[in-house]
Design a protein around this motif. Structure first.
Motif, PDB file in Angstrom:
ATOM      1  N   GLN A 150       0.890  -0.998  -0.263  1.00 18.99           N
ATOM      2  CA  GLN A 150      -0.204  -0.178   0.131  1.00 18.99           C
ATOM      3  C   GLN A 150       1.298   1.490   0.055  1.00 18.99           C
ATOM      4  O   GLN A 150       0.779   2.152  -0.624  1.00 18.99           O
ATOM      5  CB  GLN A 150      -0.840   0.085   0.699  1.00 18.99           C
ATOM      6  CG  GLN A 150      -1.953   1.205   1.634  1.00 18.99           C
ATOM      7  CD  GLN A 150      -2.674   1.334   2.545  1.00 18.99           C
ATOM      8  OE1 GLN A 150      -3.129   0.117   3.385  1.00 18.99           O
ATOM      9  NE2 GLN A 150      -3.425   1.873   2.816  1.00 18.99           N
ATOM     10  N   SER A 201       2.872   1.704  -3.657  1.00 20.32           N
ATOM     11  CA  SER A 201       1.324   2.396  -4.327  1.00 20.32           C
ATOM     12  C   SER A 201       1.559   3.664  -4.330  1.00 20.32           C
ATOM     13  O   SER A 201       0.640   4.434  -4.999  1.00 20.32           O
ATOM     14  CB  SER A 201       0.435   1.440  -5.026  1.00 20.32           C
ATOM     15  OG  SER A 201      -0.228   1.911  -3.545  1.00 20.32           O
ATOM     16  N   THR A 202       2.188   4.395  -3.583  1.00 23.41           N
ATOM     17  CA  THR A 202       1.657   5.637  -2.600  1.00 23.41           C
ATOM     18  C   THR A 202       2.233   6.862  -3.318  1.00 23.41           C
ATOM     19  O   THR A 202       3.773   6.301  -3.074  1.00 23.41           O
ATOM     20  CB  THR A 202       0.994   5.663  -1.298  1.00 23.41           C
ATOM     21  OG1 THR A 202       0.395   5.060  -0.920  1.00 23.41           O
ATOM     22  CG2 THR A 202       0.464   7.042  -0.893  1.00 23.41           C
ATOM     23  N   LEU A 242       1.092  14.266  -1.944  1.00 29.52           N
ATOM     24  CA  LEU A 242       0.176  14.578  -0.562  1.00 29.52           C
ATOM     25  C   LEU A 242       0.361  15.418  -0.181  1.00 29.52           C
ATOM     26  O   LEU A 242       1.505  15.694   0.169  1.00 29.52           O
ATOM     27  CB  LEU A 242       0.165  12.909   0.261  1.00 29.52           C
ATOM     28  CG  LEU A 242       0.107  11.741  -0.256  1.00 29.52           C
ATOM     29  CD1 LEU A 242       0.299  10.065   0.922  1.00 29.52           C
ATOM     30  CD2 LEU A 242      -1.449  11.590  -0.815  1.00 29.52           C
ATOM     31  N   LEU A 268      -0.748   9.346   7.032  1.00 27.00           N
ATOM     32  CA  LEU A 268      -0.746   7.961   6.322  1.00 27.00           C
ATOM     33  C   LEU A 268       0.513   7.100   6.909  1.00 27.00           C
ATOM     34  O   LEU A 268      -0.058   6.282   7.289  1.00 27.00           O
ATOM     35  CB  LEU A 268      -0.031   7.923   5.080  1.00 27.00           C
ATOM     36  CG  LEU A 268       1.057   7.076   4.835  1.00 27.00           C
ATOM     37  CD1 LEU A 268      -0.776   5.613   3.922  1.00 27.00           C
ATOM     38  CD2 LEU A 268       0.906   6.914   2.893  1.00 27.00           C
TER      39      LEU A 268
END
Length: 168
Positions: free
Chosen positions: A113, A116-117, A122, A130
């Motif tokens: 996860q 893939s960020t 952000l 996160l």
């Protein structure tokens, strides 16, 4: 010098499981405290980088080799000593469930996860959220696998000691 498969499996079980336990323990007492002192963006970037770097043949050999050696040693200990067999079987089960499965079902999905960020998309609040989500869950799973890897190493070592004459 004639070294049997049984001897190699016992040696491999203790050494490889010890290496896994040592890696997880060292991570717990060095990397985790170190990353707690950096900001969220640096933390997440660091974890992405480490998660990529650890996927290498040496890590896989030790991580999965531990279970293979523990399984083989359990098989060979079955005919040697009841207590040695049970110690080794408990070591193998503890490693399989508490280290390998927890990593595969807990830490790895979190790592995927995070990978893939796109962190650069952000804002500061999203990075902090996160990090809070990832770090708390990841460290909890890591603690479980560390304790289980150490326990597995202790049980594997106990298996060998239980066969020695001076222990009986």
């Amino acid at each position: 010098m004639d070294i049997s498969i049984k001897t190699l499996s016992l040696f491999g079980a203790v050494v490889f499981t010890g290496l896994s336990a040592g890696l997880f323990f060292a991570w717990s007492v060095s990397v985790i405290p170190g990353t707690q002192k950096i900001n969220s963006e640096a933390y997440l970037e660091t974890m992405q980088s480490i998660n990529r770097a650890i996927l290498n043949p040496v890590f896989f050999m030790v991580f999965f080799g531990s279970l293979l050696f523990l399984g083989a040693a359990s098989y060979y200990q079955f005919h040697v000593s009841s207590s040695a067999f049970w110690f080794m079987l408990i070591a193998a089960a503890t490693y399989l469930i508490g280290t390998l499965a927890v990593t595969g079902l807990g830490n790895v999905p979190l790592n995927d996860q995070l990978e893939s960020t796109q962190l650069n998309l952000l804002n500061k609040v999203q990075l902090e959220d996160l990090r809070s989500f990832y770090e708390s869950k990841w460290n909890r799973f890591h603690l479980i696998r560390t304790i289980c890897a150490i326990a597995s190493f202790v049980f594997a070592t106990a298996s060998i000691f239980s066969t020695l004459k001076f222990i009986k």
